[in-house]
Design an enzyme around this catalytic site. Structure first.
Site, short mmCIF file in Angstrom:
data_model
loop_
_atom_site.label_atom_id
_atom_site.label_comp_id
_atom_site.label_asym_id
_atom_site.label_seq_id
_atom_site.Cartn_x
_atom_site.Cartn_y
_atom_site.Cartn_z
N ARG A 1 5.41 11.00 -2.52
CA ARG A 1 5.10 10.66 -1.12
C ARG A 1 6.30 10.94 -0.22
NH1 ARG A 1 4.51 4.51 1.33
NH2 ARG A 1 3.94 5.15 3.44
N ALA B 1 2.87 -0.65 5.00
CA ALA B 1 2.37 -0.66 6.39
C ALA B 1 1.91 -2.04 6.83
CB ALA B 1 1.23 0.35 6.52
N ASN C 1 7.95 -5.67 -0.42
CA ASN C 1 7.86 -4.49 0.43
C ASN C 1 6.39 -4.40 0.83
OD1 ASN C 1 7.66 -2.08 1.71
ND2 ASN C 1 8.80 -0.90 0.17
N ARG D 1 12.70 4.83 12.72
CA ARG D 1 11.54 5.72 12.64
C ARG D 1 10.64 5.55 13.87
NH1 ARG D 1 8.98 5.03 6.87
NH2 ARG D 1 7.84 6.88 7.61
N HIS E 1 12.57 -2.52 2.28
CA HIS E 1 12.02 -1.21 2.64
C HIS E 1 12.91 -0.11 2.08
CE1 HIS E 1 9.12 -2.99 5.35
NE2 HIS E 1 10.09 -3.75 5.79
N PRO F 1 0.79 -1.23 0.00
CA PRO F 1 0.00 0.00 0.00
C PRO F 1 0.83 1.29 0.00
CG PRO F 1 -0.11 -1.09 2.14
CD PRO F 1 0.54 -2.05 1.19
N ASN F 2 0.33 2.22 -0.78
CA ASN F 2 0.86 3.59 -0.89
C ASN F 2 2.18 3.69 -1.65
OD1 ASN F 2 -1.32 4.79 0.56
ND2 ASN F 2 -0.42 4.00 2.45
N TYR G 1 11.27 8.91 1.50
CA TYR G 1 11.27 7.84 0.49
C TYR G 1 12.02 8.20 -0.80
CZ TYR G 1 7.74 5.85 3.57
OH TYR G 1 7.09 5.33 4.67
N GLU H 1 12.55 -9.31 2.61
CA GLU H 1 11.73 -8.15 2.97
C GLU H 1 12.50 -6.89 2.57
OE1 GLU H 1 10.66 -8.12 7.15
OE2 GLU H 1 10.18 -5.98 7.07
#
Ligand code: DQA
Length: 164
Positions: free
Chosen positions: A30, A91, A88, A121, A114, A22-23, A35, A112
């Site tokens: 964004r 969320a 990825n 964070r 990111h 998502p996103n 990012y 995984e």
């Protein structure tokens, strides 16, 4: 003796499935401070270039829907006959037992990915439900995280000892 996993022929081109959650379709605009300015299309283009150099095939997809990610993971060993996964989960990293279960269910090696470093964070990003189902994790290098993850999964699949 072959060092490939039991079901991967040394003659067949390795197939890697790269999923973004998502996103991530909003990359480019964004939160660029977090990012970067690269779009997901830019990252996918770089991935395809590196895949060609590594002599593997990569298919890259994005969805905002958890169920779609589950469907794609679930069919990855049948419909696409993939040999490894990059994911990825956005969320969903921090919420999804279902994605953990799906990766475990298909049994493919998974990395995984990111763009940011979730550990540096907010506290809620420090827990990944997906990590225990993965052979490794690359985080914090922007779009380059995807390329590093591709290197990692290809080396892993090529060197994995024969199972059983
Ligand atoms: C992300 C990190 C997640 O915490 C976040 O929810 C995202 C993007 C990353 O690539 O840095 O959507 O997965």
């Amino acid at each position: 003796m072959s060092r490939r996993p039991g079901n991967v022929s040394p003659l067949r081109t390795l197939r890697i499935l790269c999923l973004s959650g998502p996103n991530l379709q909003l990359l480019g605009t964004r939160e660029p401070a977090v990012y970067g300015r690269e779009t997901l299309a830019d990252i996918h283009e770089r991935l395809h270039g590196r895949a060609e150099e590594l002599r593997v095939t990569i298919e890259a997809r994005q969805t905002n829907h958890e169920g779609m990610l589950l469907d794609w993971i679930g069919e990855s060993i049948s419909v696409g006959r993939f040999d490894g996964l990059l994911i990825n989960p956005g969320a969903y990293t921090h919420t999804s037992v279902a994605i953990y279960d799906a990766i475990k269910a298909v049994g493919l090696p998974c990395v995984e990915v990111h763009l940011s470093n979730p550990d540096a964070r907010e506290a809620f990003r420090r827990h990944s439900y997906v990590a225990p189902a993965c052979v490794g994790r690359i985080a914090g290098f922007g779009g380059t995280s995807y390329l590093l993850a591709l290197e990692g999964i290809v080396a892993h699949v090529r060197n994995a000892p024969r199972s059983g």
